[in-house]
Design a protein around this motif. Structure first.
Motif, PDB file in Angstrom:
ATOM      1  N   LYS A  38       0.838  -1.205   0.000  1.00  7.10           N
ATOM      2  CA  LYS A  38       0.000   0.000   0.000  1.00  7.10           C
ATOM      3  C   LYS A  38       0.869   1.251   0.000  1.00  7.10           C
ATOM      4  CE  LYS A  38      -4.114  -1.787   2.367  1.00  7.10           C
ATOM      5  NZ  LYS A  38      -4.905  -1.705   3.616  1.00  7.10           N
ATOM      6  N   SER A  39       1.934   1.228   0.776  1.00  5.12           N
ATOM      7  CA  SER A  39       2.845   2.365   0.851  1.00  5.12           C
ATOM      8  C   SER A  39       3.531   2.600  -0.495  1.00  5.12           C
ATOM      9  CB  SER A  39       3.883   2.122   1.940  1.00  5.12           C
ATOM     10  OG  SER A  39       4.791   3.179   2.009  1.00  5.12           O
ATOM     11  N   ALA A  40       3.925   1.537  -1.164  1.00  3.69           N
ATOM     12  CA  ALA A  40       4.574   1.656  -2.469  1.00  3.69           C
ATOM     13  C   ALA A  40       3.617   2.242  -3.503  1.00  3.69           C
ATOM     14  CB  ALA A  40       5.086   0.293  -2.934  1.00  3.69           C
ATOM     15  N   VAL A  41       2.371   1.799  -3.483  1.00  2.00           N
ATOM     16  CA  VAL A  41       1.365   2.331  -4.406  1.00  2.00           C
ATOM     17  C   VAL A  41       1.130   3.815  -4.121  1.00  2.00           C
ATOM     18  CG1 VAL A  41      -1.086   2.236  -5.033  1.00  2.00           C
ATOM     19  CG2 VAL A  41       0.249   0.129  -4.869  1.00  2.00           C
ATOM     20  N   ARG A  42       1.008   4.159  -2.856  1.00  2.09           N
ATOM     21  CA  ARG A  42       0.779   5.548  -2.446  1.00  2.09           C
ATOM     22  C   ARG A  42       1.948   6.430  -2.881  1.00  2.09           C
ATOM     23  NH1 ARG A  42       0.216   6.593   3.850  1.00  2.09           N
ATOM     24  NH2 ARG A  42       2.397   6.044   3.655  1.00  2.09           N
ATOM     25  N   LEU A  43       3.170   5.941  -2.714  1.00  2.00           N
ATOM     26  CA  LEU A  43       4.348   6.695  -3.117  1.00  2.00           C
ATOM     27  C   LEU A  43       4.415   6.863  -4.637  1.00  2.00           C
ATOM     28  CD1 LEU A  43       6.858   8.150  -2.076  1.00  2.00           C
ATOM     29  CD2 LEU A  43       8.087   5.993  -2.286  1.00  2.00           C
ATOM     30  N   ASP A  72       9.469  14.095   2.877  1.00  2.00           N
ATOM     31  CA  ASP A  72       8.657  15.131   3.522  1.00  2.00           C
ATOM     32  C   ASP A  72       7.186  15.076   3.124  1.00  2.00           C
ATOM     33  OD1 ASP A  72      10.994  16.073   4.699  1.00  2.00           O
ATOM     34  OD2 ASP A  72      11.414  17.407   3.011  1.00  2.00           O
ATOM     35  N   LEU A  73       6.806  14.077   2.341  1.00  2.00           N
ATOM     36  CA  LEU A  73       5.413  13.963   1.898  1.00  2.00           C
ATOM     37  C   LEU A  73       4.499  13.672   3.082  1.00  2.00           C
ATOM     38  CD1 LEU A  73       5.931  11.760  -1.279  1.00  2.00           C
ATOM     39  CD2 LEU A  73       5.474  14.207  -1.214  1.00  2.00           C
ATOM     40  N   GLN A  74       3.344  14.339   3.107  1.00  2.00           N
ATOM     41  CA  GLN A  74       2.327  14.090   4.122  1.00  2.00           C
ATOM     42  C   GLN A  74       1.058  13.636   3.400  1.00  2.00           C
ATOM     43  OE1 GLN A  74       1.958  17.777   6.253  1.00  2.00           O
ATOM     44  NE2 GLN A  74       4.005  17.633   7.123  1.00  2.00           N
ATOM     45  N   PHE A  75       0.463  12.553   3.892  1.00  2.00           N
ATOM     46  CA  PHE A  75      -0.679  11.950   3.221  1.00  2.00           C
ATOM     47  C   PHE A  75      -1.946  12.085   4.059  1.00  2.00           C
ATOM     48  CE2 PHE A  75       3.054   9.795   1.560  1.00  2.00           C
ATOM     49  CZ  PHE A  75       2.808   9.795   0.200  1.00  2.00           C
ATOM     50  N   THR A  76      -3.069  12.173   3.347  1.00  2.00           N
ATOM     51  CA  THR A  76      -4.373  12.139   4.012  1.00  2.00           C
ATOM     52  C   THR A  76      -4.704  10.686   4.325  1.00  2.00           C
ATOM     53  OG1 THR A  76      -5.587  11.876   1.945  1.00  2.00           O
ATOM     54  CG2 THR A  76      -5.166  14.144   2.670  1.00  2.00           C
ATOM     55  N   ASP A  77      -5.813  10.471   5.024  1.00  2.00           N
ATOM     56  CA  ASP A  77      -6.243   9.103   5.329  1.00  2.00           C
ATOM     57  C   ASP A  77      -6.560   8.319   4.053  1.00  2.00           C
ATOM     58  OD1 ASP A  77      -5.948   9.574   8.016  1.00  2.00           O
ATOM     59  OD2 ASP A  77      -8.063  10.092   8.334  1.00  2.00           O
ATOM     60  N   GLU A  78      -6.944   9.038   2.997  1.00  2.00           N
ATOM     61  CA  GLU A  78      -7.261   8.384   1.719  1.00  2.00           C
ATOM     62  C   GLU A  78      -6.012   8.115   0.878  1.00  2.00           C
ATOM     63  OE1 GLU A  78      -8.932  11.492   2.456  1.00  2.00           O
ATOM     64  OE2 GLU A  78     -10.341  10.271   3.592  1.00  2.00           O
ATOM     65  N   GLY A  79      -4.846   8.557   1.343  1.00  2.00           N
ATOM     66  CA  GLY A  79      -3.602   8.296   0.636  1.00  2.00           C
ATOM     67  C   GLY A  79      -3.188   9.390  -0.336  1.00  2.00           C
ATOM     68  N   LYS A  80      -3.846  10.533  -0.323  1.00  2.00           N
ATOM     69  CA  LYS A  80      -3.497  11.645  -1.211  1.00  2.00           C
ATOM     70  C   LYS A  80      -2.473  12.544  -0.522  1.00  2.00           C
ATOM     71  CE  LYS A  80      -6.601  10.393  -4.161  1.00  2.00           C
ATOM     72  NZ  LYS A  80      -6.187   9.662  -5.326  1.00  2.00           N
ATOM     73  N   VAL A  81      -1.584  13.142  -1.320  1.00  2.00           N
ATOM     74  CA  VAL A  81      -0.586  14.062  -0.764  1.00  2.00           C
ATOM     75  C   VAL A  81      -1.303  15.352  -0.391  1.00  2.00           C
ATOM     76  CG1 VAL A  81       1.548  15.319  -1.206  1.00  2.00           C
ATOM     77  CG2 VAL A  81       1.210  13.076  -2.215  1.00  2.00           C
ATOM     78  N   MET A  82      -1.087  15.790   0.859  1.00  2.00           N
ATOM     79  CA  MET A  82      -1.798  16.992   1.286  1.00  2.00           C
ATOM     80  C   MET A  82      -0.897  18.224   1.364  1.00  2.00           C
ATOM     81  SD  MET A  82      -2.642  16.033   5.199  1.00  2.00           S
ATOM     82  CE  MET A  82      -1.521  16.385   6.516  1.00  2.00           C
ATOM     83  N   ASN A  83       0.401  18.080   1.174  1.00  2.00           N
ATOM     84  CA  ASN A  83       1.281  19.236   1.271  1.00  2.00           C
ATOM     85  C   ASN A  83       2.012  19.537  -0.045  1.00  2.00           C
ATOM     86  OD1 ASN A  83       2.894  16.924   1.518  1.00  2.00           O
ATOM     87  ND2 ASN A  83       4.347  17.910   2.904  1.00  2.00           N
ATOM     88  N   THR A  84       1.372  19.256  -1.170  1.00  2.00           N
ATOM     89  CA  THR A  84       1.983  19.476  -2.481  1.00  2.00           C
ATOM     90  C   THR A  84       2.383  20.935  -2.682  1.00  2.00           C
ATOM     91  OG1 THR A  84       0.674  17.676  -3.423  1.00  2.00           O
ATOM     92  CG2 THR A  84       1.631  19.232  -4.972  1.00  2.00           C
ATOM     93  N   ALA A  85       1.460  21.850  -2.445  1.00  2.00           N
ATOM     94  CA  ALA A  85       1.729  23.276  -2.682  1.00  2.00           C
ATOM     95  C   ALA A  85       2.884  23.771  -1.819  1.00  2.00           C
ATOM     96  CB  ALA A  85       0.479  24.100  -2.431  1.00  2.00           C
ATOM     97  N   ALA A  86       2.914  23.355  -0.565  1.00  2.00           N
ATOM     98  CA  ALA A  86       3.985  23.785   0.335  1.00  2.00           C
ATOM     99  C   ALA A  86       5.340  23.239  -0.125  1.00  2.00           C
ATOM    100  CB  ALA A  86       3.690  23.335   1.761  1.00  2.00           C
ATOM    101  N   LEU A  87       5.371  21.998  -0.584  1.00  2.00           N
ATOM    102  CA  LEU A  87       6.626  21.410  -1.046  1.00  2.00           C
ATOM    103  C   LEU A  87       7.143  22.113  -2.296  1.00  2.00           C
ATOM    104  CD1 LEU A  87       5.897  17.610  -0.520  1.00  2.00           C
ATOM    105  CD2 LEU A  87       7.410  19.068   0.838  1.00  2.00           C
ATOM    106  N   ILE A  88       6.248  22.416  -3.220  1.00  2.00           N
ATOM    107  CA  ILE A  88       6.662  23.099  -4.451  1.00  2.00           C
ATOM    108  C   ILE A  88       7.129  24.516  -4.137  1.00  2.00           C
ATOM    109  CG2 ILE A  88       5.852  23.991  -6.669  1.00  2.00           C
ATOM    110  CD1 ILE A  88       4.213  21.394  -6.912  1.00  2.00           C
ATOM    111  N   ALA A  89       6.444  25.201  -3.240  1.00  2.00           N
ATOM    112  CA  ALA A  89       6.875  26.548  -2.840  1.00  2.00           C
ATOM    113  C   ALA A  89       8.269  26.495  -2.206  1.00  2.00           C
ATOM    114  CB  ALA A  89       5.866  27.162  -1.875  1.00  2.00           C
ATOM    115  N   ARG A  90       8.490  25.493  -1.375  1.00  2.00           N
ATOM    116  CA  ARG A  90       9.806  25.355  -0.745  1.00  2.00           C
ATOM    117  C   ARG A  90      10.889  25.070  -1.781  1.00  2.00           C
ATOM    118  NH1 ARG A  90      10.597  20.442   2.876  1.00  2.00           N
ATOM    119  NH2 ARG A  90      11.880  19.653   1.206  1.00  2.00           N
ATOM    120  N   LEU A  91      10.585  24.211  -2.755  1.00  2.00           N
ATOM    121  CA  LEU A  91      11.555  23.903  -3.804  1.00  2.00           C
ATOM    122  C   LEU A  91      11.885  25.142  -4.629  1.00  2.00           C
ATOM    123  CD1 LEU A  91      10.242  20.425  -4.951  1.00  2.00           C
ATOM    124  CD2 LEU A  91      12.413  20.898  -3.814  1.00  2.00           C
TER     125      LEU A  91
END
Length: 149
Positions: A38-43, A72-91
């Motif tokens: 499940k973790s591999a699929v989510r990643l 640094d990825l943070q996932f919701t209970d459904e397995g979606k990345v919830m901090n995409t915008a913050a990660l891209i801003a940081r990059l």
């Protein structure tokens, strides 16, 4: 004919699947493996999502940038990345050279044939060696020499 009811033994299946699989240790191992899958699929889904977002943001190396934020990825209970915008801003803040439309370094031949025209005068020609004069445009040299008369 009489029907005989078979008792579970080594050759028949028992009613408990955990017992058939090797006991509670095997069940625990299967649960661990399930979580890893499940973790591999989510990643994998996160990788596709983040690299696509980075490409839309103009990133030159989305794969490399994803690798730098993977932990640094943070996932919701459904397995979606919830901090995409913050990660891209940081990059964008940490690696501004990875984003944008600058022209780059130019051609490999360093602009061959596009050299600035040499301003010639009779005095500059007098200071040049014959080899340097031979490299000049002869039409320009003739005009400079004709002006000297």
């Amino acid at each position: 004919m009489t029907e005989e009811k078979q008792q579970p033994n080594e050759t028949t299946e028992s009613a408990d699947p955990a017992a058939d699989a090797g006991g509670p240790e095997a069940l625990t191992q299967l649960k661990i493996e399930n979580e890893q899958l499940k973790s591999a699929v989510r990643l994998g889904e996160a990788h596709r999502q983040i690299t696509a977002e980075l490409a839309r943001a103009g990133a030159r190396s989305p794969e490399v940038l994803f690798a730098s934020v993977r932990d640094d990825l943070q996932f919701t209970d459904e397995g979606k990345v919830m901090n995409t915008a913050a990660l891209i801003a940081r990059l964008k803040k940490d690696f501004p050279e990875q984003f944008g439309n600058d022209a780059g370094a130019g051609s490999i031949d360093a602009g061959s044939g596009n050299a600035a025209p040499v301003t010639l005068s009779p005095a500059s020609l007098a200071k040049m060696t014959p080899a340097e004069i031979a490299k000049l445009d002869w039409e320009v040299v003739r005009r400079v020499l004709a002006q000297q008369d």
